[in-house]
Design an enzyme around this catalytic site. Sequence first.
Site, PDB file in Angstrom:
ATOM      1  N   LYS A 181      -5.287  12.868   5.370  1.00 54.97           N
ATOM      2  CA  LYS A 181      -3.982  13.235   4.802  1.00 54.97           C
ATOM      3  C   LYS A 181      -3.311  14.375   5.577  1.00 54.97           C
ATOM      4  O   LYS A 181      -3.958  15.114   6.309  1.00 54.97           O
ATOM      5  CB  LYS A 181      -4.126  13.530   3.308  1.00 54.97           C
ATOM      6  CG  LYS A 181      -4.258  12.195   2.533  1.00 54.97           C
ATOM      7  CD  LYS A 181      -4.273  12.322   1.039  1.00 54.97           C
ATOM      8  CE  LYS A 181      -4.329  10.909   0.432  1.00 54.97           C
ATOM      9  NZ  LYS A 181      -4.621  10.904  -0.992  1.00 54.97           N
TER      10      LYS A 181
ATOM     11  N   ARG B 135     -12.762   8.397  -1.501  1.00 57.16           N
ATOM     12  CA  ARG B 135     -11.916   7.311  -0.970  1.00 57.16           C
ATOM     13  C   ARG B 135     -11.546   7.665   0.468  1.00 57.16           C
ATOM     14  O   ARG B 135     -10.744   8.553   0.713  1.00 57.16           O
ATOM     15  CB  ARG B 135     -10.663   7.177  -1.841  1.00 57.16           C
ATOM     16  CG  ARG B 135      -9.764   6.026  -1.434  1.00 57.16           C
ATOM     17  CD  ARG B 135      -8.508   5.989  -2.282  1.00 57.16           C
ATOM     18  NE  ARG B 135      -7.650   4.892  -1.895  1.00 57.16           N
ATOM     19  CZ  ARG B 135      -6.829   4.921  -0.854  1.00 57.16           C
ATOM     20  NH1 ARG B 135      -6.747   5.995  -0.099  1.00 57.16           N
ATOM     21  NH2 ARG B 135      -6.093   3.868  -0.557  1.00 57.16           N
TER      22      ARG B 135
HETATM   23  N1  HH2 Z   1      -4.461   7.960  -1.790  1.00 50.52           N
HETATM   24  C1  HH2 Z   1      -3.730   6.957  -1.272  1.00 50.52           C
HETATM   25  C2  HH2 Z   1      -3.687   5.706  -1.898  1.00 50.52           C
HETATM   26  N2  HH2 Z   1      -4.402   5.469  -3.027  1.00 50.52           N
HETATM   27  N3  HH2 Z   1      -5.897   6.223  -4.686  1.00 50.52           N
HETATM   28  C3  HH2 Z   1      -6.645   7.196  -5.215  1.00 50.52           C
HETATM   29  N4  HH2 Z   1      -7.363   6.975  -6.322  1.00 50.52           N
HETATM   30  N5  HH2 Z   1      -6.700   8.455  -4.664  1.00 50.52           N
HETATM   31  C4  HH2 Z   1      -5.991   8.765  -3.531  1.00 50.52           C
HETATM   32  O1  HH2 Z   1      -6.045   9.931  -3.075  1.00 50.52           O
HETATM   33  C5  HH2 Z   1      -5.188   7.732  -2.935  1.00 50.52           C
HETATM   34  C6  HH2 Z   1      -5.162   6.449  -3.561  1.00 50.52           C
HETATM   35  C7  HH2 Z   1      -2.971   7.180   0.001  1.00 50.52           C
HETATM   36  O2  HH2 Z   1      -3.737   6.851   1.123  1.00 50.52           O
HETATM   37  P1  HH2 Z   1      -3.611   5.477   1.956  1.00 50.52           P
HETATM   38  O3  HH2 Z   1      -3.910   4.303   1.088  1.00 50.52           O
HETATM   39  O4  HH2 Z   1      -4.463   5.577   3.147  1.00 50.52           O
HETATM   40  O5  HH2 Z   1      -2.117   5.441   2.456  1.00 50.52           O
HETATM   41  P2  HH2 Z   1      -0.859   4.619   1.969  1.00 50.52           P
HETATM   42  O6  HH2 Z   1      -0.579   4.992   0.543  1.00 50.52           O
HETATM   43  O7  HH2 Z   1       0.220   5.040   2.921  1.00 50.52           O
HETATM   44  O8  HH2 Z   1      -1.210   3.160   2.073  1.00 50.52           O
END
Ligand code: HH2
Length: 272
Positions: free
Chosen positions: A206, A240
């Site tokens: 992040k 995660r």
């Molecule tokens: N962060 C993201 C998405 N889903 N779910 C939980 N439970 N906790 C988190 O911190 C979390 C999440 C964001 O990360 P990412 O999926 O890599 O990115 P994007 O939302 O751009 O797909």
Amino acid sequence: MGVVNVTPDSFSDGGAFEDEVAAIAHARRLISEGASIVDVGGESTRPGAAPVPAAAELERVLPVVEGIAGLHVPAQISIDTMKLAVAEAALDAGASYVNDVTAFRHDPELAALVADRGVDCCLMHMLGEPRTMQDDPRYGDVVDDVKAFLEERLRAAVDAGVKEERIQLDPGIGFGKTLEHNLELLRRLDELTTLGRPLVIGTSRKSFLGRLTGRDVTERVHATVATSVIAYERGARVFRVHDVAATADALAVVAATFARWPQTPTRTTTTS
Ligand code: HH2
């Protein structure tokens, strides 16, 4: 929990696994590296992201959930969605965990679905919505406020029929939080353990890690591992992450170290 983003625009791996064959192969790899959950998402929730219609999200994630289920590997499939229709189809296709970054606020009927199916879920804290959440987020006390929110969402889910033992809670690192808010949540994560449910933490790659290290998004694995170690020591149990192998190694060492802690080791001094 390994991340499988089937999106064109996720902040760290957007476009890399848009193709279903690539996404399924990626999930297989994450499981072989130690993930016991793979989290499949078809809508980016990065700051500023625009919502994706349910039909488009379904088209992205469904073949991937089906494909992973067809691998018959020992891992749980999580669907990362805030939408009832997407969650329902994913559960039908073999998912058994619903990861909702809105904690059942976007679609309150999701709670009843999770209750009916008897599956696991993660309820996450987010201030505002992805499009605007990083516009000057403010709290009284970030840890107290997040804790009160998670307590309320836990109650709401239980009232809707979800069994408490099926619920995990996540402070939502980066979701309506400044760098200082994220660090304070990590530093005081142990205060959330009194909620009595397993804590999920999502720091992986992040932007606050980029701000601290100056590293580009794909070069934040070491920084991510550091946060996972801190979070484990303060009570988190689900991590995660995009980089499963590095995280799994670090957590194996941390878990073994703290398995005998805080008991005082028995000293055996031989004097002969
Ligand atoms: N962060 C993201 C998405 N889903 N779910 C939980 N439970 N906790 C988190 O911190 C979390 C999440 C964001 O990360 P990412 O999926 O890599 O990115 P994007 O939302 O751009 O797909």
